[in-house]
Scaffold this active site. Sequence first.
Site, PDB file in Angstrom:
ATOM      1  N   ALA A  30      83.722  50.912  29.072  1.00 48.38           N
ATOM      2  CA  ALA A  30      83.688  52.367  28.897  1.00 48.38           C
ATOM      3  C   ALA A  30      82.740  52.731  27.756  1.00 48.38           C
ATOM      4  CB  ALA A  30      85.091  52.886  28.614  1.00 48.38           C
ATOM      5  N   SER A  70      57.956  19.181  40.396  1.00 50.20           N
ATOM      6  CA  SER A  70      57.723  19.042  38.965  1.00 50.20           C
ATOM      7  C   SER A  70      56.809  17.823  38.799  1.00 50.20           C
ATOM      8  CB  SER A  70      59.035  18.871  38.217  1.00 50.20           C
ATOM      9  OG  SER A  70      59.861  17.972  38.888  1.00 50.20           O
ATOM     10  N   LYS A 106      47.888  20.998  30.384  1.00 48.58           N
ATOM     11  CA  LYS A 106      49.147  21.447  30.979  1.00 48.58           C
ATOM     12  C   LYS A 106      49.575  22.725  30.264  1.00 48.58           C
ATOM     13  CE  LYS A 106      53.627  19.759  32.479  1.00 48.58           C
ATOM     14  NZ  LYS A 106      54.480  20.836  31.994  1.00 48.58           N
TER      15      LYS A 106
HETATM   16  S1  IVH Z   1      50.098  20.637  38.906  1.00 46.76           S
HETATM   17  C1  IVH Z   1      52.397  18.887  42.416  1.00 46.76           C
HETATM   18  N1  IVH Z   1      48.672  21.473  36.866  1.00 46.76           N
HETATM   19  O1  IVH Z   1      53.873  21.973  34.955  1.00 46.76           O
HETATM   20  C2  IVH Z   1      51.760  19.190  41.108  1.00 46.76           C
HETATM   21  N2  IVH Z   1      51.016  21.890  36.841  1.00 46.76           N
HETATM   22  O2  IVH Z   1      55.903  19.900  34.995  1.00 46.76           O
HETATM   23  C3  IVH Z   1      52.148  20.529  40.612  1.00 46.76           C
HETATM   24  N3  IVH Z   1      51.800  23.118  34.887  1.00 46.76           N
HETATM   25  O3  IVH Z   1      55.649  23.196  37.718  1.00 46.76           O
HETATM   26  C4  IVH Z   1      51.796  20.849  39.261  1.00 46.76           C
HETATM   27  N4  IVH Z   1      49.847  23.324  33.908  1.00 46.76           N
HETATM   28  O4  IVH Z   1      54.405  24.870  36.263  1.00 46.76           O
HETATM   29  C5  IVH Z   1      49.896  21.390  37.412  1.00 46.76           C
HETATM   30  N5  IVH Z   1      47.301  22.153  35.129  1.00 46.76           N
HETATM   31  C6  IVH Z   1      48.511  22.093  35.679  1.00 46.76           C
HETATM   32  C7  IVH Z   1      49.645  22.646  35.062  1.00 46.76           C
HETATM   33  C8  IVH Z   1      50.890  22.511  35.678  1.00 46.76           C
HETATM   34  C9  IVH Z   1      51.136  23.597  33.838  1.00 46.76           C
HETATM   35  C10 IVH Z   1      53.256  23.219  35.100  1.00 46.76           C
HETATM   36  C11 IVH Z   1      53.651  23.714  36.471  1.00 46.76           C
HETATM   37  C12 IVH Z   1      54.575  22.654  37.027  1.00 46.76           C
HETATM   38  C13 IVH Z   1      55.000  21.953  35.793  1.00 46.76           C
HETATM   39  C14 IVH Z   1      55.399  20.532  36.107  1.00 46.76           C
END
Ligand code: IVH
Length: 660
Positions: A30, A70, A106
């Site tokens: 509320a 992943s 990454k």
């Molecule tokens: S390739 C099947 N490239 O990392 C391969 N991922 O830990 C798919 N990520 O879910 C991923 N930078 O969100 C790829 N240069 C990059 C990336 C990248 C970040 C992330 C992405 C993925 C996660 C996996």
Amino acid sequence: MPDRIAALRAEIEKHNRLYYQNDAPILSDADYDALVRELRALEGGEDSLSIGAPALETFDKIPHDTPMMSLDNAMNADEVDAFFARACRFLDLPEDTPLSCWLEPKIDGLSLNLIYEQGHLVSAATRGDGRVGEVVTANAKTLSDIPQTLKDAPQRLEIRGEVYISIADFETLNAQQQAAKRTPFANPRNAAAGSLRQLDPAVTASRPLRFFAYHAAPLPQITHQHQMVDWLQRQGFTTPPHSRLCPDLACLRDTFAHIQALRPDLPFDIDGVVYKIDDLRLQKRLGFVARAPRWALAHKFPAEQAISVIEDIVIQVGRTGALTPVAQLRPTNVGGVMVRRATLHNEDEIARKDIRIGDHVLIQRAGDVIPQVVAVVLSQRRADAAPFAFPHHCPVCGAQAIRHGNDIQRRCIARATCPAQQFEVIRHAVSRRALNLDGIGTKQLEMFFDEGLIANIADLFDLQDKAPALLTGREGWKTKAIQNFITTLINGRQTTLPRFLFALGIPHLGETAAETLAGHFGTVEAFLSCLNTLRQGGADPALETLDGIGPKLVASLKDYAQHDTPWALVQRLSQQLTIAPVTPTVSLPYSGKTIVFTGTLNTMSREEAKERAKALGFRVSSDVSRTTDVVVLGENAGSKRQKAEALGLTIWDEERFLGA
Ligand code: IVH
């Protein structure tokens, strides 16, 4: 008046957070409603609130064309070497064969999947659980890095990449948040996730989101990862800078070091480097294990370390009764994140490192792994610090905790009667990879459990009908929350056989085993009938011949079936749910057939052969028996060959298998 508006907004946001994120409201419904009404009145009835922190916002769900994987992580050079050695073994190449790799930073953001049809952006979805994502199309369309149309795209195309916020933009955004008396975001990644997952695209549009694209498929004319990246750029996407093609490991090492050195000066956060085998034909052959590709690896930057103090060691009891010691630390900043707890794994680990309460310890966190205690700073140990006495009883139910054979974990023997284990089994069943009841938080489960409303997952589904009467008027349960709860249960009733099997929380039955068993049984009825056989003291000889199903799991299934409580639960739960069978893919030529490999193959590794066989629909077994359909003989095949011949089974050589 603007002051009052700002104050109200801040106040409401605080309660939203307590309610949605912390599951710990401190205001009656509320009183909360009164605040919202006052704000709406002041703003002339216009609803400008971005109500709700991420957890309970509801987005439409959409299955991805291909699962969003992943990546496996390597934390050091040895693990990188091991990854390439393994890929070579799989491809049946000498272990030091250089494999040309595309290297990318990454990006520390959140992944996004875009679908283009006839060159037009038709959908955008977050990763979700990897198979099914949340639809955020309108939000994604507000990003200027995402082209709405593509020049030369196939009929239907999937683009993947990372949404992020630059460090400079993050700082500006947080300054704005603070000026508006909103809680600042913890880091750029959280800010990006929170900004993309907004019910109102206008809010997303006001946030400085950016996008790096890193994958596009299918593109029939493209044969290498680096060409894919060129193609993405030609279509107007931005791709991760500092990427390069490396012909060998030495180049990967240099480039890794180079990017690591650049890291502090990059305008966005990165948490490592990704190596992708460049040749798409090799990628295809390598395929996937569980949730990660065999052709890509995330090489994480070394862990960040700091010194903290162990204030206490508490013992947690897990789903299978394992007693896990957790260090409660003096809150310490490790590379920008406050660390308060660290896992100590098990009693041997505490003894090995001689960790004592009160000790100064070196702690580290790397990527998203749970912080760890590396070592004790002995020079700072107090004279009266006593060795840690690991309990021999369950801290929750008081039952004995013992170690069986060479199990490194000490486990509470009470099983189904230990409240901690009961609760963890429920939490496991609710989790994303099991029944995925993603609207139900731990705090809510705890409340139900503590009040005796649920003792297992089936009880939770029974709350569906009771919810309105039971929850209305309760602290923290507004009408909307009750509705969400019911919707989650209704949706959660639709599940698949692998998820159902995994959700049972049977020791040793992980996700991969669940997939295998589901493929073997096909339907929940067939699984229940096998359990029944085990319950009666019978055996199911087919089980142990399944690839990856060992005697431990079989014993565990038997144990499960022979105890009345789980037996009753599995019957009840299977009635409550609609469990989609695993449709034996009719189009596969060898569905339902069993194959056994023996001897050495010439053109591929055993692992690749097994993968190929599975792709043809075969069930791969390691034992030759009367029920085996095909035996593939490599060179130097031994006793299995004789057995196959004696049984008169179909025998193939490698060439025949390749032609299948
Ligand atoms: S390739 C099947 N490239 O990392 C391969 N991922 O830990 C798919 N990520 O879910 C991923 N930078 O969100 C790829 N240069 C990059 C990336 C990248 C970040 C992330 C992405 C993925 C996660 C996996």
